[in-house]
Design a protein around this motif. Structure first.
Motif, PDB file in Angstrom:
ATOM      1  N   LEU A 130       0.522   0.678   2.122  1.00 24.09           N
ATOM      2  CA  LEU A 130       1.670   1.316   1.484  1.00 24.09           C
ATOM      3  C   LEU A 130       2.588   0.268   0.864  1.00 24.09           C
ATOM      4  O   LEU A 130       3.039   0.414  -0.271  1.00 24.09           O
ATOM      5  CB  LEU A 130       2.447   2.168   2.498  1.00 24.09           C
ATOM      6  N   ASP A 131       2.822  -0.804   1.610  1.00 25.95           N
ATOM      7  CA  ASP A 131       3.724  -1.855   1.122  1.00 25.95           C
ATOM      8  C   ASP A 131       3.191  -2.517  -0.144  1.00 25.95           C
ATOM      9  O   ASP A 131       3.964  -2.857  -1.044  1.00 25.95           O
ATOM     10  CB  ASP A 131       3.941  -2.906   2.225  1.00 25.95           C
ATOM     11  N   SER A 132       1.887  -2.679  -0.220  1.00 20.89           N
ATOM     12  CA  SER A 132       1.296  -3.318  -1.399  1.00 20.89           C
ATOM     13  C   SER A 132       1.041  -2.319  -2.535  1.00 20.89           C
ATOM     14  O   SER A 132       0.485  -2.706  -3.566  1.00 20.89           O
ATOM     15  CB  SER A 132      -0.012  -4.003  -1.025  1.00 20.89           C
ATOM     16  N   THR A 133       1.429  -1.079  -2.330  1.00 21.90           N
ATOM     17  CA  THR A 133       1.268   0.030  -3.276  1.00 21.90           C
ATOM     18  C   THR A 133      -0.202   0.365  -3.570  1.00 21.90           C
ATOM     19  O   THR A 133      -0.501   0.976  -4.589  1.00 21.90           O
ATOM     20  CB  THR A 133       2.052  -0.181  -4.594  1.00 21.90           C
ATOM     21  N   ARG A 134      -1.118  -0.036  -2.675  1.00 17.05           N
ATOM     22  CA  ARG A 134      -2.517   0.375  -2.833  1.00 17.05           C
ATOM     23  C   ARG A 134      -2.665   1.871  -2.575  1.00 17.05           C
ATOM     24  O   ARG A 134      -3.590   2.501  -3.086  1.00 17.05           O
ATOM     25  CB  ARG A 134      -3.419  -0.418  -1.878  1.00 17.05           C
ATOM     26  N   ILE A 135      -1.770   2.405  -1.728  1.00 11.10           N
ATOM     27  CA  ILE A 135      -1.735   3.848  -1.499  1.00 11.10           C
ATOM     28  C   ILE A 135      -0.282   4.308  -1.585  1.00 11.10           C
ATOM     29  O   ILE A 135       0.642   3.503  -1.431  1.00 11.10           O
ATOM     30  CB  ILE A 135      -2.333   4.260  -0.124  1.00 11.10           C
ATOM     31  N   GLY A 136      -0.111   5.586  -1.823  1.00 11.22           N
ATOM     32  CA  GLY A 136       1.221   6.172  -1.842  1.00 11.22           C
ATOM     33  C   GLY A 136       1.469   6.940  -0.557  1.00 11.22           C
ATOM     34  O   GLY A 136       0.564   7.123   0.273  1.00 11.22           O
ATOM     35  N   PHE A 137       2.686   7.422  -0.416  1.00 14.04           N
ATOM     36  CA  PHE A 137       3.067   8.125   0.813  1.00 14.04           C
ATOM     37  C   PHE A 137       2.193   9.354   1.063  1.00 14.04           C
ATOM     38  O   PHE A 137       1.830   9.640   2.204  1.00 14.04           O
ATOM     39  CB  PHE A 137       4.548   8.527   0.777  1.00 14.04           C
ATOM     40  N   ALA A 138       1.821  10.072   0.001  1.00 14.47           N
ATOM     41  CA  ALA A 138       0.991  11.274   0.169  1.00 14.47           C
ATOM     42  C   ALA A 138      -0.356  10.945   0.804  1.00 14.47           C
ATOM     43  O   ALA A 138      -0.874  11.728   1.602  1.00 14.47           O
ATOM     44  CB  ALA A 138       0.791  11.967  -1.174  1.00 14.47           C
ATOM     45  N   GLU A 139      -0.924   9.804   0.470  1.00  4.63           N
ATOM     46  CA  GLU A 139      -2.183   9.369   1.084  1.00  4.63           C
ATOM     47  C   GLU A 139      -1.944   8.737   2.458  1.00  4.63           C
ATOM     48  O   GLU A 139      -2.801   8.809   3.338  1.00  4.63           O
ATOM     49  CB  GLU A 139      -2.868   8.330   0.198  1.00  4.63           C
ATOM     50  N   PHE A 140      -0.816   8.110   2.595  1.00  6.47           N
ATOM     51  CA  PHE A 140      -0.464   7.354   3.799  1.00  6.47           C
ATOM     52  C   PHE A 140      -0.177   8.242   4.997  1.00  6.47           C
ATOM     53  O   PHE A 140      -0.700   8.029   6.082  1.00  6.47           O
ATOM     54  CB  PHE A 140       0.771   6.489   3.464  1.00  6.47           C
ATOM     55  N   HIS A 141       0.693   9.238   4.813  1.00  5.27           N
ATOM     56  CA  HIS A 141       1.271   9.920   5.969  1.00  5.27           C
ATOM     57  C   HIS A 141       0.316  10.734   6.823  1.00  5.27           C
ATOM     58  O   HIS A 141       0.493  10.764   8.048  1.00  5.27           O
ATOM     59  CB  HIS A 141       2.505  10.743   5.571  1.00  5.27           C
ATOM     60  N   ARG A 201      -2.885  10.295   7.901  1.00  4.53           N
ATOM     61  CA  ARG A 201      -3.583   9.446   8.888  1.00  4.53           C
ATOM     62  C   ARG A 201      -2.575   8.681   9.746  1.00  4.53           C
ATOM     63  O   ARG A 201      -2.731   8.575  10.963  1.00  4.53           O
ATOM     64  CB  ARG A 201      -4.529   8.479   8.177  1.00  4.53           C
ATOM     65  N   TRP A 202      -1.540   8.137   9.119  1.00  4.23           N
ATOM     66  CA  TRP A 202      -0.538   7.366   9.860  1.00  4.23           C
ATOM     67  C   TRP A 202       0.100   8.233  10.928  1.00  4.23           C
ATOM     68  O   TRP A 202       0.234   7.819  12.079  1.00  4.23           O
ATOM     69  CB  TRP A 202       0.523   6.814   8.902  1.00  4.23           C
ATOM     70  N   ASN A 203       0.485   9.446  10.570  1.00  2.00           N
ATOM     71  CA  ASN A 203       1.178  10.307  11.530  1.00  2.00           C
ATOM     72  C   ASN A 203       0.239  10.786  12.633  1.00  2.00           C
ATOM     73  O   ASN A 203       0.649  10.909  13.790  1.00  2.00           O
ATOM     74  CB  ASN A 203       1.853  11.491  10.841  1.00  2.00           C
ATOM     75  N   THR A 204      -1.019  11.055  12.297  1.00  2.00           N
ATOM     76  CA  THR A 204      -1.990  11.435  13.331  1.00  2.00           C
ATOM     77  C   THR A 204      -2.069  10.353  14.400  1.00  2.00           C
ATOM     78  O   THR A 204      -2.006  10.641  15.603  1.00  2.00           O
ATOM     79  CB  THR A 204      -3.384  11.680  12.712  1.00  2.00           C
ATOM     80  N   PHE A 205      -2.183   9.116  13.972  1.00  2.00           N
ATOM     81  CA  PHE A 205      -2.284   8.026  14.939  1.00  2.00           C
ATOM     82  C   PHE A 205      -0.936   7.698  15.572  1.00  2.00           C
ATOM     83  O   PHE A 205      -0.881   7.182  16.691  1.00  2.00           O
ATOM     84  CB  PHE A 205      -2.962   6.799  14.316  1.00  2.00           C
ATOM     85  N   ASN A 206       0.146   8.011  14.882  1.00  2.00           N
ATOM     86  CA  ASN A 206       1.451   7.855  15.515  1.00  2.00           C
ATOM     87  C   ASN A 206       1.603   8.852  16.666  1.00  2.00           C
ATOM     88  O   ASN A 206       2.198   8.530  17.696  1.00  2.00           O
ATOM     89  CB  ASN A 206       2.579   8.028  14.507  1.00  2.00           C
TER      90      ASN A 206
END
Length: 144
Positions: free
Chosen positions: A106-117, A119-124
């Motif tokens: 996300l920080d490097s803009t390889r993905i956006g929040f829509a792609e990020f959240h 999987r990130w939230n599942t593992f969170n």
């Protein structure tokens, strides 16, 4: 009840609360706003969270649970060791293997929040459940 055990309990509670609050309020709040704004906000949070206020509970919880296990007597030791293992696997390892690489993408803009959240939230949520479980294990260890 030892001071070390109480500190261990507090560190596990801190992590559980942090992970819970991200999954229950931060991520849903970001999903409700413009995707570009969510990208910027999440990148900012990912950078600003990297302080001793995160690192002390993040690394300290499993380490102090392990140390508490060595100092505990009887079956209490097993509860502390179990808490250390659950915290290590469910919080620390999941963070290193899944959440941090997603943060970096996300920080490097390889993905956006829509792609990020998703999987990130599942593992969170995995981290939150693991941290609550560790918290309970430490609590049982303190009462034994």
């Amino acid at each position: 009840m030892s001071i070390l055990g109480l500190i261990t309990l507090v560190l596990h509670g801190t992590l559980a609360g942090m992970y819970y609050s991200f999954s229950m309020s931060v991520i849903p709040g970001l999903k409700a706003i413009d995707a570009d704004a969510a990208d910027v906000a999440m990148r900012s949070m990912n950078r600003k969270i990297l302080t001793p206020w995160l690192f002390v509970p993040f690394f300290g919880a499993p380490i102090l649970a392990l140390i508490s296990g060595f100092f505990a007597e009887g079956s209490s030791a097993l509860w502390f060791f179990a808490a250390a293992a659950v915290s290590l696997v469910g919080s620390l390892i999941v963070t290193v293997i899944v959440n941090v690489p997603l943060n970096n993408s996300l920080d490097s803009t390889r993905i956006g929040f829509a792609e990020f959240h998703p999987r990130w939230n599942t593992f969170n949520i995995v981290r939150a459940v693991s941290s609550v479980a560790s918290l309970v294990l430490v609590g049982v260890g303190l009462t034994g």
